[in-house]
Design a protein around this motif. Structure first.
Motif, PDB file in Angstrom:
ATOM      1  N   VAL A 129      53.133  63.859  23.417  1.00 59.41           N
ATOM      2  CA  VAL A 129      53.129  62.342  23.963  1.00 59.41           C
ATOM      3  C   VAL A 129      51.668  62.294  24.606  1.00 59.41           C
ATOM      4  O   VAL A 129      50.803  61.464  24.497  1.00 59.41           O
ATOM      5  CB  VAL A 129      54.290  61.927  24.852  1.00 59.41           C
ATOM      6  CG1 VAL A 129      53.978  60.677  25.577  1.00 59.41           C
ATOM      7  CG2 VAL A 129      55.394  61.593  23.846  1.00 59.41           C
ATOM      8  N   SER A 130      51.590  63.363  25.682  1.00 56.44           N
ATOM      9  CA  SER A 130      50.340  63.571  26.446  1.00 56.44           C
ATOM     10  C   SER A 130      49.105  63.521  25.546  1.00 56.44           C
ATOM     11  O   SER A 130      48.003  62.857  25.427  1.00 56.44           O
ATOM     12  CB  SER A 130      50.351  64.554  27.245  1.00 56.44           C
ATOM     13  OG  SER A 130      49.273  64.559  28.155  1.00 56.44           O
ATOM     14  N   GLU A 132      48.801  62.770  22.381  1.00 58.39           N
ATOM     15  CA  GLU A 132      48.827  61.531  21.575  1.00 58.39           C
ATOM     16  C   GLU A 132      48.070  60.419  22.328  1.00 58.39           C
ATOM     17  O   GLU A 132      47.137  59.502  21.619  1.00 58.39           O
ATOM     18  CB  GLU A 132      50.027  60.985  21.061  1.00 58.39           C
ATOM     19  CG  GLU A 132      50.666  61.926  19.717  1.00 58.39           C
ATOM     20  CD  GLU A 132      49.596  61.918  18.527  1.00 58.39           C
ATOM     21  OE1 GLU A 132      49.243  61.144  18.095  1.00 58.39           O
ATOM     22  OE2 GLU A 132      49.500  63.067  18.062  1.00 58.39           O
ATOM     23  N   ARG A 133      48.324  60.560  23.590  1.00 57.56           N
ATOM     24  CA  ARG A 133      47.885  59.405  24.465  1.00 57.56           C
ATOM     25  C   ARG A 133      46.575  59.722  24.730  1.00 57.56           C
ATOM     26  O   ARG A 133      45.664  59.081  24.665  1.00 57.56           O
ATOM     27  CB  ARG A 133      48.534  59.405  25.919  1.00 57.56           C
ATOM     28  CG  ARG A 133      49.952  58.881  25.879  1.00 57.56           C
ATOM     29  CD  ARG A 133      50.477  58.579  27.363  1.00 57.56           C
ATOM     30  NE  ARG A 133      51.469  58.004  27.409  1.00 57.56           N
ATOM     31  CZ  ARG A 133      52.847  58.045  27.995  1.00 57.56           C
ATOM     32  NH1 ARG A 133      52.265  58.987  29.187  1.00 57.56           N
ATOM     33  NH2 ARG A 133      53.738  57.659  28.163  1.00 57.56           N
ATOM     34  N   VAL A 136      45.036  58.712  21.657  1.00 59.83           N
ATOM     35  CA  VAL A 136      44.618  57.110  21.539  1.00 59.83           C
ATOM     36  C   VAL A 136      43.569  56.773  22.403  1.00 59.83           C
ATOM     37  O   VAL A 136      42.805  55.875  21.951  1.00 59.83           O
ATOM     38  CB  VAL A 136      46.161  56.524  21.958  1.00 59.83           C
ATOM     39  CG1 VAL A 136      45.876  55.055  22.163  1.00 59.83           C
ATOM     40  CG2 VAL A 136      47.100  56.810  20.730  1.00 59.83           C
ATOM     41  N   ASP A 137      43.471  57.367  23.780  1.00 65.55           N
ATOM     42  CA  ASP A 137      42.387  56.921  24.440  1.00 65.55           C
ATOM     43  C   ASP A 137      41.038  57.252  23.823  1.00 65.55           C
ATOM     44  O   ASP A 137      40.046  56.212  23.956  1.00 65.55           O
ATOM     45  CB  ASP A 137      42.323  57.734  25.916  1.00 65.55           C
ATOM     46  CG  ASP A 137      43.802  57.177  26.615  1.00 65.55           C
ATOM     47  OD1 ASP A 137      44.162  56.070  26.355  1.00 65.55           O
ATOM     48  OD2 ASP A 137      44.149  57.831  27.615  1.00 65.55           O
TER      49      ASP A 137
END
Length: 197
Positions: A129-130, A132-133, A136-137
């Protein structure tokens, strides 16, 4: 105690009592007769009857004590058997509880392993998740930069369109001026040809 024991004791006690009563009666008769041989015979009978009565009563008491001891031994043996049975029951119960505890311990160990696995999976999921974040950022930053580039390109395109339109307008005006000049030159030539020499 059984009835046969009671009846045997009762007969012994009755016989001893009967002997003592007969000894008393013989002694009373001897006293009434008051002769030496009768008194000696009554005395001997009284002594023998007393000894026999004592022996009967002693035997009865001994048998009673033996019976009591046997009863106590039977009760003790019965209690021992019950204690052995209870001990076996307790042992079986302890083994059953031990088996249950071992089963519960195994379940707890399995649950601990599952919990550790779940925690590892959760940590991996958090890392994903980190990541992917962060992706995404980065994509958001790239999108923002791309949008900025598109806006800049649109602005440049609009300027180029404006410049093209101005250039086309200037070309049209230049053509119009060339056409007007050519028209004017053609008109001048015609006039010159039409003039008489």
């Amino acid at each position: 105690m059984s009835n046969s024991r009671k009846s045997a004791r009762s007969r012994r006690v009755l016989a001893a009592t009967a002997l003592l009563i007969t000894a008393v009666l013989v002694a009373a008769g001897a006293i009434a007769v008051s002769t030496v041989p009768v008194l000696v015979g009554a005395t001997i009978y009284g002594v023998v009857a007393g000894i026999v009565s004592s022996r009967l009563i002693a035997n009865d008491l001994g048998q009673m004590r033996r019976d009591w001891a046997k009863d106590r031994a039977d009760i003790a043996n019965h209690n021992r058997l019950q204690a052995v049975a209870r001990s076996k029951e307790h042992t079986a119960f302890a083994e059953q509880m031990s088996s249950r505890i071992k089963h519960k311990d195994a379940q707890i160990e399995t649950l601990r392993d599952s919990l550790v696995t779940a925690e590892i999976d959760l940590a991996k999921t958090r890392e994903r998740v980190s990541a992917e974040r962060a992706r995404v950022d980065a994509l958001t930053a790239d999108l923002s930069s791309a949008q900025s580039d598109v806006e800049s390109a649109r602005s440049d395109l609009m300027k180029a369109n404006d410049a093209l339109a101005a250039s086309e307008a200037a070309e049209i005006q230049a053509r119009a001026e060339v056409v007007a000049w050519e028209q004017s030159a053609t008109d001048d030539q015609r006039r010159q040809h039409q003039r008489p020499a």
